[in-house]
Design a protein around this motif. Structure first.
Motif, short mmCIF file in Angstrom:
data_model
loop_
_atom_site.label_atom_id
_atom_site.label_comp_id
_atom_site.label_asym_id
_atom_site.label_seq_id
_atom_site.Cartn_x
_atom_site.Cartn_y
_atom_site.Cartn_z
N ILE A 27 0.83 -1.18 -0.09
CA ILE A 27 -0.37 0.13 -0.04
C ILE A 27 1.03 1.35 0.19
O ILE A 27 1.64 1.54 1.15
CB ILE A 27 -0.84 0.13 1.13
N MET A 61 -1.42 -0.99 -3.96
CA MET A 61 -2.37 0.16 -4.07
C MET A 61 -1.75 1.31 -3.97
O MET A 61 -0.93 1.66 -3.07
CB MET A 61 -3.12 -0.24 -2.80
N HIS A 63 -2.26 5.03 -3.50
CA HIS A 63 -3.18 6.21 -2.85
C HIS A 63 -2.62 7.72 -3.32
O HIS A 63 -1.25 8.07 -2.89
CB HIS A 63 -3.20 6.06 -1.42
N TRP A 78 -9.07 -2.87 -0.90
CA TRP A 78 -7.97 -3.24 -1.43
C TRP A 78 -7.62 -4.39 -0.60
O TRP A 78 -7.33 -5.42 -1.26
CB TRP A 78 -6.93 -2.20 -1.65
N GLU A 81 -9.57 -7.43 -1.18
CA GLU A 81 -9.60 -8.19 -2.25
C GLU A 81 -8.02 -8.92 -2.28
O GLU A 81 -7.87 -10.13 -2.74
CB GLU A 81 -9.37 -7.26 -3.46
N TRP A 82 -7.01 -8.26 -1.46
CA TRP A 82 -5.78 -8.79 -1.30
C TRP A 82 -5.83 -10.19 -0.44
O TRP A 82 -5.19 -10.95 -0.82
CB TRP A 82 -4.73 -7.72 -0.47
#
Ligand SMILES: Cc1cc2nc3c(=O)[nH]c(=O)nc-3n(C[C@H](O)[C@H](O)[C@H](O)COP(=O)(O)O)c2cc1C
Length: 94
Positions: A27, A61, A63, A78, A81-82
């Protein structure tokens, strides 16, 4: 690279541990007004982790702080889903 991630990043670069049994997700927090280096900390972690043999699950991801969204909110979706992708990989490996 943010100050609080520098030590970890530098030690990965110098110690070069074998991470071939490691899977990871990224992330990355950034701001698109930094056009040239948008989310560069996260991208550089992705690069060094894969260089050391680790395998990323899912997409990074990215941002964008100037998009008006909260990273905490985007990241929850996110991460859902991860985790789904991690579980799928674990089942395939079993
Ligand atoms: C919310 C937020 C998002 C940021 N995103 C980025 C980024 O995507 N890329 C970047 O290089 N710096 C980003 N920065 C700035 C870095 O934290 C750091 O201050 C900067 O890279 C240092 O260079 P400067 O002094 O030219 O700003 C961000 C800072 C904040 C507060």
């Amino acid at each position: 690279m943010p100050d609080n991630a520098k030590n970890l990043y530098e030690s990965l670069k110098s110690a070069r541990p074998d991470l071939s049994n490691v899977q990871y997700g990224v992330i990355a927090l950034g701001d698109r007004t930094y056009a040239e280096t948008f989310c560069n900390g996260g991208k550089r972690f992705d690069a060094i982790l894969s260089e050391l043999g680790a395998r990323r699950i899912g997409e990074i991801m990215l941002h964008d702080a100037s998009a008006g969204t909260m990273p905490e909110e985007i990241a929850v979706q996110w991460a859902g889903e991860w985790i789904f992708a991690v579980r799928k990989e674990a089942k395939l490996a079993a």
